[in-house]
Every structure is written in C-alpha cells, then in structure tokens.
Scaffold this motif. Structure first.
Motif, PDB file in Angstrom:
ATOM      1  N   ASP A  57      -6.125  49.377  16.148  1.00 13.02           N
ATOM      2  CA  ASP A  57      -6.726  48.788  14.952  1.00 13.02           C
ATOM      3  C   ASP A  57      -8.000  48.058  15.370  1.00 13.02           C
ATOM      4  O   ASP A  57      -7.962  47.137  16.198  1.00 13.02           O
ATOM      5  CB  ASP A  57      -5.741  47.807  14.307  1.00 13.02           C
ATOM      6  CG  ASP A  57      -6.198  47.364  12.926  1.00 13.02           C
ATOM      7  OD1 ASP A  57      -7.369  46.957  12.800  1.00 13.02           O
ATOM      8  OD2 ASP A  57      -5.388  47.422  11.982  1.00 13.02           O
ATOM      9  N   LEU A  58      -9.144  48.439  14.784  1.00 11.82           N
ATOM     10  CA  LEU A  58     -10.424  47.866  15.194  1.00 11.82           C
ATOM     11  C   LEU A  58     -10.605  46.423  14.713  1.00 11.82           C
ATOM     12  O   LEU A  58     -11.416  45.684  15.276  1.00 11.82           O
ATOM     13  CB  LEU A  58     -11.573  48.731  14.667  1.00 11.82           C
ATOM     14  CG  LEU A  58     -11.767  50.070  15.377  1.00 11.82           C
ATOM     15  CD1 LEU A  58     -12.743  50.940  14.612  1.00 11.82           C
ATOM     16  CD2 LEU A  58     -12.237  49.871  16.800  1.00 11.82           C
TER      17      LEU A  58
ATOM     18  N   ILE B 251     -12.277  61.713  14.508  1.00 16.21           N
ATOM     19  CA  ILE B 251     -12.351  60.348  15.044  1.00 16.21           C
ATOM     20  C   ILE B 251     -13.174  59.450  14.113  1.00 16.21           C
ATOM     21  O   ILE B 251     -12.769  58.339  13.760  1.00 16.21           O
ATOM     22  CB  ILE B 251     -12.947  60.344  16.474  1.00 16.21           C
ATOM     23  CG1 ILE B 251     -11.990  61.021  17.462  1.00 16.21           C
ATOM     24  CG2 ILE B 251     -13.275  58.919  16.937  1.00 16.21           C
ATOM     25  CD1 ILE B 251     -12.589  61.312  18.828  1.00 16.21           C
ATOM     26  N   GLY B 252     -14.341  59.960  13.695  1.00 15.67           N
ATOM     27  CA  GLY B 252     -15.230  59.195  12.814  1.00 15.67           C
ATOM     28  C   GLY B 252     -14.608  58.909  11.457  1.00 15.67           C
ATOM     29  O   GLY B 252     -14.740  57.811  10.905  1.00 15.67           O
TER      30      GLY B 252
ATOM     31  N   PRO C 110      -2.246  47.875  18.708  1.00 15.32           N
ATOM     32  CA  PRO C 110      -1.846  49.252  18.395  1.00 15.32           C
ATOM     33  C   PRO C 110      -1.360  49.376  16.944  1.00 15.32           C
ATOM     34  O   PRO C 110      -0.732  48.450  16.411  1.00 15.32           O
ATOM     35  CB  PRO C 110      -0.703  49.517  19.380  1.00 15.32           C
ATOM     36  CG  PRO C 110      -0.931  48.563  20.499  1.00 15.32           C
ATOM     37  CD  PRO C 110      -1.519  47.344  19.871  1.00 15.32           C
ATOM     38  N   LYS C 111      -1.637  50.526  16.345  1.00 12.97           N
ATOM     39  CA  LYS C 111      -1.282  50.723  14.929  1.00 12.97           C
ATOM     40  C   LYS C 111      -0.805  52.146  14.714  1.00 12.97           C
ATOM     41  O   LYS C 111      -1.303  53.083  15.349  1.00 12.97           O
ATOM     42  CB  LYS C 111      -2.521  50.436  14.070  1.00 12.97           C
ATOM     43  CG  LYS C 111      -2.309  50.573  12.574  1.00 12.97           C
ATOM     44  CD  LYS C 111      -3.622  50.252  11.849  1.00 12.97           C
ATOM     45  CE  LYS C 111      -3.527  50.503  10.366  1.00 12.97           C
ATOM     46  NZ  LYS C 111      -4.817  50.228   9.676  1.00 12.97           N
ATOM     47  N   GLU C 112       0.185  52.312  13.834  1.00 12.87           N
ATOM     48  CA  GLU C 112       0.727  53.628  13.502  1.00 12.87           C
ATOM     49  C   GLU C 112       0.359  53.960  12.060  1.00 12.87           C
ATOM     50  O   GLU C 112       0.365  53.101  11.193  1.00 12.87           O
ATOM     51  CB  GLU C 112       2.241  53.615  13.677  1.00 12.87           C
ATOM     52  CG  GLU C 112       2.888  54.990  13.606  1.00 12.87           C
ATOM     53  CD  GLU C 112       4.376  54.927  13.933  1.00 12.87           C
ATOM     54  OE1 GLU C 112       4.715  55.000  15.124  1.00 12.87           O
ATOM     55  OE2 GLU C 112       5.178  54.804  12.991  1.00 12.87           O
ATOM     56  N   LEU C 113       0.074  55.257  11.821  1.00 12.40           N
ATOM     57  CA  LEU C 113      -0.418  55.657  10.510  1.00 12.40           C
ATOM     58  C   LEU C 113       0.051  57.077  10.206  1.00 12.40           C
ATOM     59  O   LEU C 113       0.151  57.910  11.107  1.00 12.40           O
ATOM     60  CB  LEU C 113      -1.957  55.614  10.542  1.00 12.40           C
ATOM     61  CG  LEU C 113      -2.737  55.763   9.253  1.00 12.40           C
ATOM     62  CD1 LEU C 113      -2.567  54.535   8.383  1.00 12.40           C
ATOM     63  CD2 LEU C 113      -4.217  55.958   9.574  1.00 12.40           C
TER      64      LEU C 113
ATOM     65  N   TYR D 170      -9.812  53.997   7.917  1.00 16.49           N
ATOM     66  CA  TYR D 170      -8.657  53.157   8.252  1.00 16.49           C
ATOM     67  C   TYR D 170      -8.939  52.118   9.343  1.00 16.49           C
ATOM     68  O   TYR D 170      -8.025  51.401   9.750  1.00 16.49           O
ATOM     69  CB  TYR D 170      -7.491  54.038   8.711  1.00 16.49           C
ATOM     70  CG  TYR D 170      -6.957  54.959   7.637  1.00 16.49           C
ATOM     71  CD1 TYR D 170      -6.235  54.451   6.559  1.00 16.49           C
ATOM     72  CD2 TYR D 170      -7.181  56.333   7.693  1.00 16.49           C
ATOM     73  CE1 TYR D 170      -5.730  55.286   5.574  1.00 16.49           C
ATOM     74  CE2 TYR D 170      -6.681  57.188   6.710  1.00 16.49           C
ATOM     75  CZ  TYR D 170      -5.963  56.651   5.654  1.00 16.49           C
ATOM     76  OH  TYR D 170      -5.477  57.483   4.676  1.00 16.49           O
ATOM     77  N   ASN D 171     -10.200  52.058   9.844  1.00 17.49           N
ATOM     78  CA  ASN D 171     -10.517  51.168  10.974  1.00 17.49           C
ATOM     79  C   ASN D 171      -9.575  51.412  12.147  1.00 17.49           C
ATOM     80  O   ASN D 171      -9.125  50.488  12.824  1.00 17.49           O
ATOM     81  CB  ASN D 171     -10.439  49.696  10.556  1.00 17.49           C
ATOM     82  CG  ASN D 171     -11.569  49.309   9.624  1.00 17.49           C
ATOM     83  OD1 ASN D 171     -12.741  49.583   9.914  1.00 17.49           O
ATOM     84  ND2 ASN D 171     -11.237  48.717   8.489  1.00 17.49           N
TER      85      ASN D 171
END
Length: 323
Positions: free
Chosen positions: A184-185, A143-144, A190-193, A150-151
C-alpha cells in the motif's frame, strides 16, 4: 534464463538481476555476451571444442548498428557462424505455415519487447512492421493501473502472473477474478486485493489498441491478391502473449490445423492446442530442446495418419524436433 527471472525484485543489495535485452535489441553488450556463452555451454553440456552455428531472431525494424551488435555478441561467445532471421519469419516456420507457396500468410508475433507483424509469400516477407509494444508494456500497464486506482504497488512478476491468469482482450463469457498482494503506497504496509478480468482488460486497452492499429496498417499496405488469401486463412498469432479467446474458448487458428504439419515447436502454440484437445499442461523443471519421438497417449486420433513408424507393440510414433 528462468533461474535469473525468478530472482527479479527479490535480490539482496550485492546481487542485481539484469535484463540484457530491451525492446528486442541489446541493452548491455557484455552481459548479453556472457548470457549467450552460458546458453551455448548449457546446450552442449561441455566447455571445450564448442563452436556452434547460431541462428538469432531479430525484430524486422532494427538498425544495421543493432544487427551488428547482435552478431558481434554471438561471435564473441565463440560462435563459428551467425545468421539473423526476422522473428516473424521464424515464428511462421515454427507454426508450420505454408510460407513457400505463392499465397499470403499473415503472422503477428507478440514477444516481450516487440510485436512483429509480417505478410509472407514465396519464402519472402512482402510487408513487415515491428512495434516496440508487447508483453513488457502490458505488464507495465497493469502496474500503472493498480497504482493509480488502488495505490497498490506490485512487482513485474506479479503483473505478469495477473496477465496470464485473468488477462484478456475481449469480454469473457465467465468473469474471472484473482487475489493479489502488494504494498500500500499510502500506509506502506502489505495489502491484499481482489481484482476482476474487466479491470485488467481496462488496463490493457491502450496497449492492445496499439497492436490492433499496427495490424490494421499492415492490412492496408498488403497487395490485394494477398489480402484475399489472408481473408480466407485468417491471421496466425504467435508468441507468449498471443493466447486469445475466440468464441469464448482457447482456440488455435484453423490454418495451423489445415497445414497438415505436426506443430511441436512453439511452446504456447502447443499449449493452446493441448487445451483444445481436452488435455492439460503441467509445469516442469526440465527445459530442453532437441530430437524426440512422440506417441499419442490413450485412444486419441491426434497423430493418426501422420506417424513415421510403429513400435513392436503397435504404437504409432512421430519423429519431431520439439521444445
């Protein structure tokens, strides 16, 4: 149980998913008592006249106060007797290690909150150490890492899924990748990676180094005669996070095969061996444990020579206690 775990990070405001155990010890006494009561009822399938004898695995380095809290919780859940056993010893018994013999057996049990390392001989623990770094720390490290690089903010369950699918401690022959979704912070959407196994290996480096250092310290403090035995037998890995790549394939320790004991106790050990035999494991909604009779499917020689009895049709059957 699993039903509550599936709710983690997905509950409305009026429901809270609680982890009553943290780092191998009780974090919430009342909820632990309720949880034990629920598990006892589920195992017996009835509410009245249930006074079971309970054996509970605990980390090797918990304090007397923490041990007392575990016992008290079990007694308040209506247990008639409560016995505590060190988790590493329980794992060694489950893995079928020859712990009663005068020879060194080393086991590393990687759990959720703690990793227990023990050297066992003549049914006793010669050296044991418990470090509060294990599966949960690995999830937090992932998580960190994704947050820093990637924020991207992901939940605990996603982190655990990443660890299972592409996590490794050693460079893989065939690179793996995985598509993950999170928030995305910076933009708040929402973001896909797509991430690779090398990135997750990088994220887990510090956590794995702590475990490796703990094992090295255990080897330093092991008597020389037992060290020689461990050199011959190797180290048995146990626990849900202990699957590792050796010669680029999932491999159970040779000592497990040499022990001559049918191992049907520790689920992930079974998973490893099933894959090794060319089979596959499928998820099930049923989670039970108890006495069973097992028959090898097809023409495998897996149970040959260790069957307990044969069916009228001639199938060799094995009596087991399985989960």
């Amino acid at each position: 149980g699993k039903e509550a775990k599936d709710m983690l990070g997905r509950t409305p405001g009026n429901i809270v998913a609680i982890k009553p155990m943290k780092d191998g010890v009780i974090a919430d006494f009342e909820v632990t008592e309720k949880m034990l009561t629920y598990f006892i009822k589920k195992a017996h399938n009835r509410n009245v006249w249930v006074r079971p004898r309970i054996v509970i695995g605990v980390p090797s380095e918990i304090t007397q106060v923490e041990k007392r809290a575990v016992k008290d919780s079990a007694y308040r859940a209506k247990a008639s007797e409560v016995h505590l056993v060190e988790e590493a010893m329980a794992a060694a018994i489950g893995a079928g290690m020859p712990i009663t013999e005068p020879s060194g057996n080393m086991i590393v049990d990687i759990g959720g909150g703690t990793t227990d390392i023990a050297v066992i001989s003549l049914s006793g623990i010669v050296y044991s150490r418990s470090v509060r770094v294990a599966g949960n720390e690995m999830d937090e490290a992932i998580i960190g890492y994704l947050k820093r690089k990637y924020n991207l903010l992901i939940g605990e369950r996603t982190a655990e899924q990443i660890k299972w699918e592409i996590g490794s401690a050693f460079t893989l022959e065939e690179p793996l990748s995985m598509v993950i979704k999170g928030r995305d912070l910076i933009e708040g959407v929402p973001k896909e990676l797509t991430i690779s196994d090398a990135e997750i290996r990088d994220a887990l480096t510090d956590t794995i180094n702590v475990l490796v250092e703990a094992v090295r310290m255990a080897l330093e403090r092991t008597p020389p005669e037992l060290s020689a035995d461990i050199m011959d037998k190797g180290i048995v890995l146990s626990g849900s996070h202990a699957s590792t790549y050796e010669e680029h394939e999932l491999r159970a320790p040779q000592a497990v095969w040499d022990s001559g004991v049918p191992v049907l106790g520790i689920c992930y050990g079974m998973f490893t061996m099933t894959v090794q035999q060319g089979g596959q494991v499928e998820a099930s909604t049923q989670r039970e444990f108890g006495y069973a009779e097992v028959r090898a499917h097809g023409h495998t020689k897996l149970l040959q020579g260790i069957e307990d009895f044969a069916t009228p049709e001639g199938h060799g059957m094995l009596k087991v206690w399985m989960s």
